[in-house]
Enzyme design. Structure first.
Site, mmCIF file in Angstrom:
data_model
loop_
_atom_site.group_PDB
_atom_site.id
_atom_site.type_symbol
_atom_site.label_atom_id
_atom_site.label_comp_id
_atom_site.label_asym_id
_atom_site.label_seq_id
_atom_site.Cartn_x
_atom_site.Cartn_y
_atom_site.Cartn_z
ATOM 1 N N THR A 366 24.291 -4.519 35.713
ATOM 2 C CA THR A 366 24.082 -5.508 34.661
ATOM 3 C C THR A 366 25.431 -6.052 34.180
ATOM 4 O OG1 THR A 366 22.091 -4.288 34.023
ATOM 5 C CG2 THR A 366 22.848 -5.964 32.493
ATOM 6 N N GLY A 458 22.016 -0.106 31.520
ATOM 7 C CA GLY A 458 20.684 0.487 31.567
ATOM 8 C C GLY A 458 20.207 0.881 30.185
#
Length: 561
Positions: A366, A458
């Protein structure tokens, strides 16, 4: 912990400014790669606003950070339009293909097939990021989409220097990456894996971005690119349908809003779990003056708030288009007061004493970027392909690395996913449903300051943003916020995770005496990017996470009139 470098762009001190400024003195951008920050600045110089710059930064990250995000994935864009004084949340989360039923992810013994859930075509949801780029540009930007995508197209065609994180991540995922013909064509183009310093060119990705720039939504979700995506998924044994691609649309949703002390906070609604958990934690913490607590008790009460919010995340949250989320209840002061009453001031609450049964009612993965422009527009955007290099599958001829977001569903209720987070029926897959996320792009605003922040990581995204907000409340600068040591608790497993050196030995011992299990030696995590505007001194500040050496925060002053 390790000493981190000084602020990249510390604000000039003007302590006696008589009144708050009404507009920022320029533009501030912080992102996880210097080339993506530069792409955003290029578009600002070309006359774009924060939303045009966001398209440029997002697309550039999709080229230079394939380990973390890309147009084969999805994301969330939290926008503030200064002219209308409106906040909007653009949900570009991936959606589940109809074939991806829970049963499709179980092995012969009825257990979760981890390989299918995280690798290859079955692990991939229908991508949302290309639709977001088109939507943000056409709805909120002022420049043509082709202009804002030009820096990313150039980076894909001409290439960029490979940096250590890409090489390390590739080594971790090499066995999976090299299963697929299209992936080998990109990452083994010269016959060897990527090496630090060599130039990684992605001509097929450049072509895909050109089609997106020329044709908008149809350039990705129909026609040439869509045909190649469908063929690749089928070739590798997966099942997507053309109508699932052509029918993908972003959703605009109302953000979550709350007040914490002097700060008005605007953050992500479901299908992100981040804003709900953040609101629940901060509502809980209102019961303590954190500044007056000693370090062990401050960590203790924050941990207990984290524990309760993550338990509720597991039980209640999912795609609001498919399940009823008790949003008002979970974010209410009354509910927080009831939870607060269960927190012992000096003892840990074992997680297994908090019911884990359904009630009646994103490491390097991410990426995030933050922008404030000279008009006061703001963007907080988090985007992802889930795990390192997503599914590992690049569709031949497209350069598109597909996500592995299906693992963010509760594919087998009660079984943890790759981040150790469990889920139940509210987050079970269904055709067109968006998987629950932890991405938490946020704005915070007081009479004196506005800040934009977010992070990857996460399930640890939420707690990074939480600690960032608390750090701004403590008066830290943007760079200090980005560098702050981190700790995390997510209900299950019942352990406080702490970066090595993040808590001193006395604090760890005191927490253990309270009954907490503390893992105080973890490697660093996250990649927080933040920008802020001090309205009293009328200065902009940027902070980029020193854990990621290729990130960049920059301030571009407005041109004099």
């Amino acid at each position: 912990m390790t000493a981190f470098p000084a602020a990249i762009c510390a604000p000039a001190a003007m302590p006696d400014a008589p009144a708050a400024a009404t507009r920022p003195p320029g533009t501030a951008i912080a992102s996880a790669h210097s080339l993506s920050t530069d792409a955003g600045l290029e578009i600002i110089r070309a006359g774009g606003n924060a939303f045009d710059a966001a398209v440029a930064v997002s697309a550039a990250l999709s080229v230079v950070e394939p380990i973390s995000s890309g147009i084969g994935g999805g994301g969330f864009f939290l926008l503030h339009d200064a002219k209308s004084n409106r906040d909007v949340f653009v949900d570009a989360r991936e959606t589940a293909p109809a074939a991806a039923t829970p049963a499709a992810f179980l092995d012969a013994a009825g257990e979760l097939d981890r390989n299918r859930a995280t690798n290859g075509p079955w692990s991939a949801g229908i991508p949302g990021l290309p639709a977001a780029l088109v939507h943000v540009a056409q709805t909120y930007g002022r420049l043509p989409l082709a202009t804002s995508l030009a820096p990313a197209i150039r980076l894909a065609r001409e290439g960029f220097p490979v940096y250590p994180r890409l090489v390390k991540g590739y080594a971790t995922r090499r066995e999976v990456m090299e299963r697929y013909r299209g992936t080998r064509e990109v990452f083994l183009a010269d016959g060897t894996p990527p090496q630090v310093g060599e130039i990684l060119k992605q001509p097929d990705l450049a072509r895909t971005l050109e089609l997106l720039a020329a044709q908008g939504h149809a350039g990705f979700y129909q026609g040439e690119v869509a045909g190649k995506l469908l063929a690749s998924v089928k070739e590798e044994g997966g099942q997507w349908r053309a109508e699932e691609l052509s029918g993908y649309r972003v959703r605009e949703r109302e953000p979550i809003r709350l007040q914490y002390r002097d700060w008005a906070i605007t953050t992500a609604p479901p299908p992100s779990s981040g804003g709900v958990a953040l609101a629940e934690i901060l509502q809980l913490l209102k019961g303590w003056d954190l500044a007056k607590l000693d370090p062990p008790h401050r960590v203790h009460v924050i941990t207990e708030a984290m524990r309760r919010a993550y338990r509720d995340r597991t039980i209640y949250l999912g795609d609001p288009d498919f399940v009823k989320v008790p949003l008002a209840r979970l974010t209410s002061a009354d509910y927080a007061a009831g939870l607060r009453a269960t927190v012992h001031p000096d003892k840990a609450t074992p997680s297994d004493l908090l019911s884990g049964q359904p009630a009646p009612l994103e490491d390097d993965e991410t990426t995030h970027f933050s922008i404030i422009d000279s008009e006061g527009n703001r963007v907080s955007a988090t985007q992802t392909v889930n795990l390192l290099y997503g599914s590992g599958l690049v569709a031949p001829g497209t350069g598109v690395l597909l996500n592995n977001e299906m693992d963010d569903f509760a594919l087998r209720p009660g079984t943890p996913n790759a981040f150790g987070v469990m889920g139940f029926d509210a987050n079970a897959p269904a055709p067109g449903k968006r998987m629950l996320s932890s991405m938490t792009p946020s704005f915070i605003e007081s009479d004196d300051k506005i800040a934009v922040l977010g992070a990857p990581g996460g399930s640890r995204i939420i707690t990074q943003v939480l600690l960032g907000i608390l750090a701004y409340d403590d008066g830290l600068s943007a760079q200090q916020v980005a560098a702050l040591p981190r700790f995390h608790h997510q209900w299950m497993p019942d352990v406080i995770s702490v970066e090595a050196g993040g808590l001193d030995a006395a604090t760890v011992s005191a927490l253990q005496a309270m009954g907490h299990t503390v893992n105080a030696g973890e490697t660093t995590w996250g990649n927080l990017q933040t920008v802020s505007w001090d309205k009293r001194s009328n200065t902009l500040d940027g902070g980029t996470d020193p854990r990621n050496p290729v990130g960049k925060a920059a301030v571009l002053p407005s041109a004099p009139h």
